[in-house]
Motif scaffolding. Structure first.
Motif, PDB file in Angstrom:
ATOM      1  N   LEU A   1      -9.429   2.985  -4.791  1.00 30.66           N
ATOM      2  CA  LEU A   1     -10.105   2.036  -3.906  1.00 30.66           C
ATOM      3  C   LEU A   1     -11.549   2.412  -3.613  1.00 30.66           C
ATOM      4  N   ARG A   2     -11.998   3.548  -4.131  1.00 36.81           N
ATOM      5  CA  ARG A   2     -13.404   3.929  -3.992  1.00 36.81           C
ATOM      6  C   ARG A   2     -13.832   4.583  -5.304  1.00 36.81           C
ATOM      7  N   PRO A   3     -15.082   4.377  -5.723  1.00 43.27           N
ATOM      8  CA  PRO A   3     -15.503   4.836  -7.049  1.00 43.27           C
ATOM      9  C   PRO A   3     -15.784   6.331  -7.133  1.00 43.27           C
TER      10      PRO A   3
ATOM     11  N   ARG B   1       0.833  -1.198   0.000  1.00 41.16           N
ATOM     12  CA  ARG B   1       0.000   0.000   0.000  1.00 41.16           C
ATOM     13  C   ARG B   1       0.868   1.248   0.000  1.00 41.16           C
ATOM     14  N   TRP B   2       1.910   1.258   0.814  1.00 43.03           N
ATOM     15  CA  TRP B   2       2.825   2.401   0.891  1.00 43.03           C
ATOM     16  C   TRP B   2       3.417   2.709  -0.491  1.00 43.03           C
ATOM     17  N   GLU B   3       3.798   1.685  -1.232  1.00 46.07           N
ATOM     18  CA  GLU B   3       4.349   1.887  -2.567  1.00 46.07           C
ATOM     19  C   GLU B   3       3.304   2.490  -3.510  1.00 46.07           C
ATOM     20  N   LYS B   4       2.044   2.074  -3.368  1.00 47.53           N
ATOM     21  CA  LYS B   4       0.979   2.649  -4.192  1.00 47.53           C
ATOM     22  C   LYS B   4       0.754   4.110  -3.834  1.00 47.53           C
TER      23      LYS B   4
ATOM     24  N   GLU C   1     -10.480   9.047   3.083  1.00 45.34           N
ATOM     25  CA  GLU C   1     -11.313   8.782   1.910  1.00 45.34           C
ATOM     26  C   GLU C   1     -10.616   9.263   0.640  1.00 45.34           C
ATOM     27  N   TYR C   2      -9.983  10.415   0.725  1.00 42.88           N
ATOM     28  CA  TYR C   2      -9.288  10.927  -0.462  1.00 42.88           C
ATOM     29  C   TYR C   2      -8.048  10.106  -0.794  1.00 42.88           C
ATOM     30  N   VAL C   3      -7.327   9.642   0.210  1.00 48.37           N
ATOM     31  CA  VAL C   3      -6.191   8.756  -0.061  1.00 48.37           C
ATOM     32  C   VAL C   3      -6.686   7.521  -0.814  1.00 48.37           C
ATOM     33  N   ASP C   4      -7.766   6.922  -0.321  1.00 45.59           N
ATOM     34  CA  ASP C   4      -8.320   5.740  -0.996  1.00 45.59           C
ATOM     35  C   ASP C   4      -8.788   6.068  -2.406  1.00 45.59           C
ATOM     36  N   TRP C   5      -9.363   7.243  -2.601  1.00 42.94           N
ATOM     37  CA  TRP C   5      -9.849   7.615  -3.933  1.00 42.94           C
ATOM     38  C   TRP C   5      -8.685   7.732  -4.916  1.00 42.94           C
ATOM     39  N   TYR C   6      -7.612   8.350  -4.491  1.00 44.39           N
ATOM     40  CA  TYR C   6      -6.455   8.465  -5.384  1.00 44.39           C
ATOM     41  C   TYR C   6      -5.809   7.102  -5.649  1.00 44.39           C
TER      42      TYR C   6
END
Length: 404
Positions: free
Chosen positions: A391-393, A50-53, A383-388
């Motif tokens: 991981l969220r639509p 995840r850190w690499e992503k 939420e924004y980290v996941d969006w970038y």
């Protein structure tokens, strides 16, 4: 009315809306809340994949605030540092434009300026003396008659996308990557125009290390911890567990009321509340993904949080500014004391507990961490980290939250 006057009117209206909400919170025992708590896996702070992503999708693609106008005031001023494992330099050219480059000579890969801040007329590799102008063009090859023919026009420094706006200098770490500051910040940089930040004075910086960058950054985005973690430093000035959030894309302006907000705001007409920053309330300005700006009355702290070499580490640079240079040595000494105080609060309180959190989430004691309804800023950030990361639509929204 000038463009700057328009900006001031708009931003101060927004400030006043936040001030009104904070006054209500304090007088009626409320805070900004959303409708639910959320849980996130502890692996977001420990997982190497995840850190690499995060590095590739966020830190290598988005515009990062790597410097300020105050640090690069004059033609030939530069700033160079290892940032996220890359040797980066920014320099103000003869046309007054700031450009960013990889601090790597085209000949054999040596740096062309020393780390830190400095001033140069041109940039010269310390290994063999190859020389570049302030635009990054190769202008001199040492002992060229023995080296052989080389097309200098095709062998300049590797340039990075760079743009200066309202006192802040943004760089993308990926060459040829484009970015649009207006589209990314949704008007949030108007705050820095209203502050006149481009004309401020740079005092100096402090560097410290801490836990995973998101663990560290979480501490900048909520007031829930003030009473427990900062009983003698922050809590006497700022009530615990009261904050107001305004979003600009992924960026946040967070309002923190002072304990005396009622006294200050009720003493002036509500039309003036937008001019009362530091007089009853303060703002933390969060520039996604990794910058926090605290503008205090006498000194401003701009914190840059960079992921460290491993998922469990971050490197934080605390930069300090004033509106005007200190007039004498006594004022300078006083400001140095303020810098030391702010640095020690971050190091000995926030980053101290952050390091323990890192140990805790890595221990396997629990599978998740919890963010309450009152920690909406933290929820929004994750939420924004996941969006970038894809991981969220849907792009996150702060709407639907109320003070209750």
């Amino acid at each position: 009315m000038s463009d700057l006057d328009d900006v001031k009117v708009k931003t101060r209206k927004s400030y006043a809306e936040s001030a009104k909400a904070m006054l209500d919170y304090v007088e009626n025992g409320k805070t900004f809340q959303t409708d639910k708590i959320i849980t996130l896996p502890t692996s977001i702070f420990t997982d190497a994949g995840r850190w690499e992503k995060e590095m590739s999708a966020i830190f290598e693609k988005l515009p990062l605030c790597l410097a300020t106008t105050a640090e690069l005031r004059d033609i030939g001023d530069y700033k160079a540092a290892d940032m996220l494992g890359k040797p980066i330099m920014m320099v103000r050219g003869k046309d007054s434009k700031v450009r960013a480059f990889l601090n790597v000579c085209v000949h054999r890969g040596a740096p062309v300026v020393a780390e830190g801040c400095g001033h140069v007329r041109r940039m010269s590799c310390k290994y063999h003396g190859w020389t570049y102008d302030l635009d990054g063009k190769l202008i001199g090859v040492a002992d060229a008659h023995t080296f052989g023919d080389i097309d200098k026009s095709a062998k300049g420094l590797r340039e990075l996308p760079c743009e200066e706006k309202n006192g802040l200098i943004f760089v993308c770490l990926t060459p040829e990557q484009t970015f649009n500051l207006e589209g990314f910040f949704k008007g949030f940089l108007d705050d820095f125009e209203e502050l006149g930040f481009a004309d401020w004075h740079f005092l100096g910086s402090r560097v410290l290390t801490g836990a995973n960058w998101k663990i560290a950054f979480d501490g900048y985005m909520e007031a829930y911890h003030f009473a427990a973690l900062h009983p003698k430093t922050v809590a006497p000035r700022t009530p615990s567990n009261i904050a107001h959030y305004q979003a600009f894309g992924p960026h946040l302006r967070i309002g923190f009321p002072q304990v005396n907000i009622s006294k200050h705001l009720n003493a002036v007409p509500s039309a003036q509340w937008g001019e009362m920053e530091h007089k009853g309330f303060d703002f933390i300005r969060i520039l996604f993904p990794n910058v926090s700006v605290f503008v205090a009355n006498k000194i401003t702290q701009l914190a840059q949080l960079f992921p460290g070499p491993t998922p469990d580490k971050n490197i934080t640079v605390l930069n300090y500014f004033t509106r005007k240079p200190p007039p004498d040595s006594e004022a300078q000494e006083s400001l140095e004391g303020m810098m030391d105080f702010l640095y020690k609060v971050v190091r000995d309180e926030d980053y101290w507990v952050g390091n323990h959190i890192q140990t805790g989430v890595a221990s396997g004691a629990h599978d998740t961490v919890i963010f309450g309804k009152n920690e909406r800023g933290n929820q929004f950030f994750h939420e924004y980290v996941d969006w970038y990361l894809g991981l969220r639509p849907d792009e996150p929204s702060l709407s639907g939250a109320t003070g209750t």
